[in-house]
Design an enzyme around this catalytic site. Sequence first.
Site, PDB file in Angstrom:
ATOM      1  N   LYS A  11     -74.492 -10.893  21.188  1.00 19.83           N
ATOM      2  CA  LYS A  11     -75.088  -9.625  21.597  1.00 19.83           C
ATOM      3  C   LYS A  11     -75.444  -9.683  23.075  1.00 19.83           C
ATOM      4  CE  LYS A  11     -78.715  -6.318  20.325  1.00 19.83           C
ATOM      5  NZ  LYS A  11     -79.762  -5.951  19.354  1.00 19.83           N
ATOM      6  N   SER A  35     -79.604  -1.250  18.397  1.00 21.54           N
ATOM      7  CA  SER A  35     -78.960  -1.698  19.610  1.00 21.54           C
ATOM      8  C   SER A  35     -77.825  -2.682  19.373  1.00 21.54           C
ATOM      9  CB  SER A  35     -79.996  -2.337  20.542  1.00 21.54           C
ATOM     10  OG  SER A  35     -80.593  -3.468  19.946  1.00 21.54           O
ATOM     11  N   SER A  46     -82.768  -2.307  15.068  1.00 20.71           N
ATOM     12  CA  SER A  46     -81.516  -2.588  15.776  1.00 20.71           C
ATOM     13  C   SER A  46     -80.540  -3.479  15.033  1.00 20.71           C
ATOM     14  CB  SER A  46     -81.823  -3.199  17.146  1.00 20.71           C
ATOM     15  OG  SER A  46     -82.426  -2.247  17.986  1.00 20.71           O
TER      16      SER A  46
END
Length: 454
Positions: free
Chosen positions: A82, A157, A181
């Site tokens: 990520k 996210s 997220s």
Amino acid sequence: MGADLCFTGGRELASLIRARKISAREVMAAHLDRINRLNSTLNDIVARLDDDQCLALADDADRRLARGDDVGPLHGLPWAFKDLEDAVGFPCTAGSPIFKDRMPAEDSALVARLRRAGVIPIGKTNVPEFGMGSHTYNNVYGTTVNPYDVTKSAGGSSGGAGAALAAGLLPLADGSDLGGSLRNPANFNNIVALRPTSGLAPALSDETSMGLNVKGPMARSVDDVAFLLSVMSDRELPPLDRDMKGVRVAWCLDLGELPLDRRVRAVLDASRRLFEALGCIVEDACPDLADADAVFLTIRRRRAFANLGSLLWAHRGQMKPEAVEEIERGGAVTEADLAKATARHKRLLGRVGAFFETHRFLVCAVNQVPPFDAILDWPHEIEGVKMEHYAAWMKSAYWISTTLGPAISVPAGFTPEGLPVGVQIVGRRGDDAGVLQMAYALEQATGLSRRRPL
């Protein structure tokens, strides 16, 4: 064969590689072929190494096996971290032009653990700017879209990770979750993601958020999520298969008061019978989450100011309006405000703890809306109710964050338009294994995790 490899579970792929029944190069080549065909449309994986570099790393992984080297449980699996995680050799932009050229000097704790486990890093997964909001778009890499409908959002996210998993571009992925997220992109992409209990393991914790922000596993199945959690947390988990007869489940889709898109409600209403068919005792009940909103927003805004406030004066023009507002509001949070929020949070945790003494699990919505148009910044209204700020449409996720317990998003069905809807299963603090077992039972009953978008 290539497509089959791309939708083979991560646990199984890693086992096949270790047994030398398939090579890391074959696995890499299959995923690269799919990435090269789909990533330009979906925009999931960013800052990617070129194919020759990826294949050379896979060849090295195969040579290590041939030599008889000790290897980790994720050895030979292609991986994209990520883009909120520092990883040596890759930029860590956090989706911000301010950081577009930032090259970390060392790995984050989670990245270091995953490397030791044997992953082959090939790039990063796309995120919203600073990870703020649950819609993945930014001015560095652009917008990530949903493989079930490329006009829709992939969530965030961890949106790049969620869409990449759904489309078969990665076998497993890491994510993080402050206000949803991990869970929101899992919900939007018909995959599975677990928000672990806060403090479960050092590599999964973020002390700056007072327990609200955690890191966790994402995959296409509950089994793979459990497998990855065991690696991330360095903990052994019990078997997933368990009889759910007599288990008390609290049913409260809207957490008592939240607006819920009628399409989401219809899918989740229909899923109640599945819990009942598993033998669960399903009761209409909801924990008292009074103050969850104030607690979450106070802590999150204070964290935003602490982490990003120094950038505001010099780089305001490079930040999205929501980020500027969040940081400015955080700057107005006083020590007294923070102390008041902490006291409220303690009382909330006491009420939630008491609730889970009589109910093993809570079932509610993950998202209050299905995947929305990717050209939007965020949903401004749900069923005629105006959202008061850019994260308000995520309350069904971030209110649960304040419980500090495990919460998982599992596929529950599809809207009439074919858009995924997940269900959120919440458990007692520390009962990550129980939540995984409940999710596994539901997954086996529905078979929805096997559905593919492309």
